[in-house]
Design an enzyme around this catalytic site. Structure first.
Site: not given
Length: 363
Positions: A56, A165-167, A207, A210, A293, A299
């Site tokens: 304001e 993610a892959a195996a 983290l 950038r 993850g 959680a």
């Protein structure tokens, strides 16, 4: 009843308020537009940084004498107290406006009552104009003010079949460079970025923000490391941004001299989510970007502590590998957390979905 010009001014004010995201915490984002007695825009402003003039005040300064007899259109009820700045309700009275239209009432005990003060001064006051839109734009601050905890945005990137993610555990990169750049913009608008020890071990993430232009403060980097297993050379412990390691009360942290550590109650295999959020709130954190993850996300979801979800879905199929979400205490379809999709947008080759949890009760 609001005029079409006031509706347009409120939409403009909501857009102005968004310019303050990332620089006003722990204050709200607020936009304001001043209309003169003929209904013409003569001033506008937004809250640009915590401790600085409110929206304001910026708008009134831009309007000057043209504000007298005019209308102030504001996204949040003008404040009614003296903090680091003076009360905006009194500033509007002194400027001689004849009408004030605001979208959302101020829920904080210290600042509420601006509308009453303005009415007592003989000013015509209307509240609730475009309130849902204005509240959505100020969702971080309103959640923190009402619930006394930070607003939590869970961000994840996955394949179309829900794998992160892959195996063999490889995950770089599922999402595109455009999506990853968008995540840095999310970080720049957050007070804290939270990951768990699993993400730390798998990716050693940095983290910090950038590649984002404009005014923002580097978010607090938070690692939930229940048993304090983080190694001293982890990238998150550099000086690019502040870092907090959240551990259980009985964890041994002798190998982390000089590191900011928060000791929290242990629950199951981790620390209590609401205790973590309470610790962060006490440190001035009002918004959390949850980048952890599947275990961490599960959680938070089980604790009912996710307020918003942004998923980056890449046009990729894996068929096996880690899922985006771990155990959240959901055992049957009737307990599923349904989401209300607010927006879908293409980011490079990926699809970004923005959604809000909506508990659906079984009939």
């Amino acid at each position: 009843m609001a005029t079409p010009g006031e509706v347009d001014a409120m939409r403009r004010a909501i857009g102005l308020a968004a310019r303050g995201l990332g620089s006003t915490s722990p204050n709200p984002v607020v936009g304001a537009v001043i209309l003169d007695a003929r209904g013409q825009v003569v001033g506008e402003g937004w809250h640009q940084q915590a401790g600085g003039p409110h929206a304001e005040i910026h708008a009134l300064r831009a309007a000057g004498d043209a504000a007298r007899g005019g209308t102030a259109v504001v996204t949040l009820e003008p404040c009614n107290h003296t903090g680091r700045t003076g009360p905006c309700a009194q500033a509007l009275i002194a400027a001689g406006v004849s009408r004030v239209v605001y979208a959302v009432g101020d829920p904080t005990p210290a600042a509420t009552g601006g509308g009453v003060t303005l009415t007592a001064a003989g000013i015509d006051v209307e509240s609730g104009l475009l309130a849902p839109e204005a509240a959505r734009g100020n969702e971080i601050w309103l959640t923190a003010a009402r619930e006394r905890r930070p607003f939590v945005l869970w961000k994840y990137a996955s394949t179309l079949d829900g794998r992160i993610a892959a195996a063999d555990g490889t995950s770089r990169w599922i999402s595109s460079a455009a999506s990853r750049a968008d995540v840095h913009r999310l970080r720049a608008g957050s007070d804290a970025v939270v990951v768990g020890s699993g993400t730390l071990r798998a990716d050693d993430p940095h983290l910090a923000v950038r590649g984002v232009e404009g005014s923002f403060t580097q978010p607090l980097r938070v690692v939930v490391d229940t048993n304090a297993k983080i190694r001293p050379g982890a990238r998150v412990l550099d000086d690019a941004a502040p870092t907090l390691i959240a551990v259980a009360e009985d964890a041994d942290t002798e190998h982390l001299p000089g590191v900011d550590v928060a000791r929290l109650p242990r629950t199951g295999n981790g620390v209590a989510v609401h205790a973590l959020l309470g610790e962060l709130y006490g440190r001035g954190v009002r918004s959390v970007l949850l980048e952890g993850g599947p275990t961490m996300a599960g959680a938070f979801l089980a604790a009912g502590a996710i307020d918003k979800v942004i998923g980056y879905l890449a046009p990729v199929l894996l068929g096996a590998g880690a899922a985006a979400l771990g155990d959240a205490g959901i055992t049957t379809i009737s307990q599923a957390l349904r989401l209300d999709v607010a927006e879908t947008e293409h980011i490079g080759p990926d699809l970004r979905i923005t959604a809000y949890p909506s508990r659906i009760e079984e009939n």
